[in-house]
Design a protein around this motif. Structure first.
Motif: not given
Length: 157
Positions: A149-152
């Motif tokens: 999971r990558r944010e933003p």
């Protein structure tokens, strides 16, 4: 000197390129035109260059910011791969100090970001994040976890 006078005399007689009585070679005589720029011309050119620089500087700073954020995202991906390799060889995920001995951040990233790694008690989870320093205004925080999971999302390739 006699050759120069003879050359000038031959050029005067032919009147080359419609220049009146003067030849191509001046032989030390002062030129009919004055070389250089007036003060007004220099002020106008400097004003134009200043205006163009004022318009171009924000665009250039935005370009540098975008490049730094992309470099940070790519570094986090590389550090996540390193975490997986270290888990395979050592049996668990490693803290930031170990990661940075194997793969240090570039100078540009160190100026704008600080790396943080959170390793859970369970051996299958970690969270890597690049947090902007106080002096780095306008840079987003980047986060990548062990699940990918990558944010933003808009700053990741």
């Amino acid at each position: 000197m006699s050759r120069c006078v003879a050359l000038t005399a031959s050029l005067v007689l032919r009147r080359p390129y419609g220049r009146g009585g003067r030849g191509v070679h001046n032989c030390g005589k002062a030129a009919d035109f004055h070389a250089g720029f007036s003060l007004l011309e220099l002020v106008i050119v400097l004003g134009l260059v200043g205006a163009l620089a004022t318009l171009a500087l924000p665009s250039y700073q935005n370009y540098l910011r975008t490049a730094t954020v992309r470099e940070g995202a790519m570094s986090l991906l590389a550090l996540a791969l390193l975490q997986e390799r270290l888990r395979i060889t050592r049996g668990e995920y490693q803290p930031v100090s170990v990661l940075l001995t194997y793969q240090p951040l570039s100078d540009r990233l160190r100026r704008h970001y600080r790396l943080a790694a959170a390793v859970s008690k369970r051996p299958s989870e970690f969270v890597l994040s690049l947090n902007p320093t106080v002096t780095a205004g306008g840079y987003p925080s980047l986060t990548l976890d062990s699940w990918g999971r990558r944010e933003p999302a808009q700053h990741w390739p």
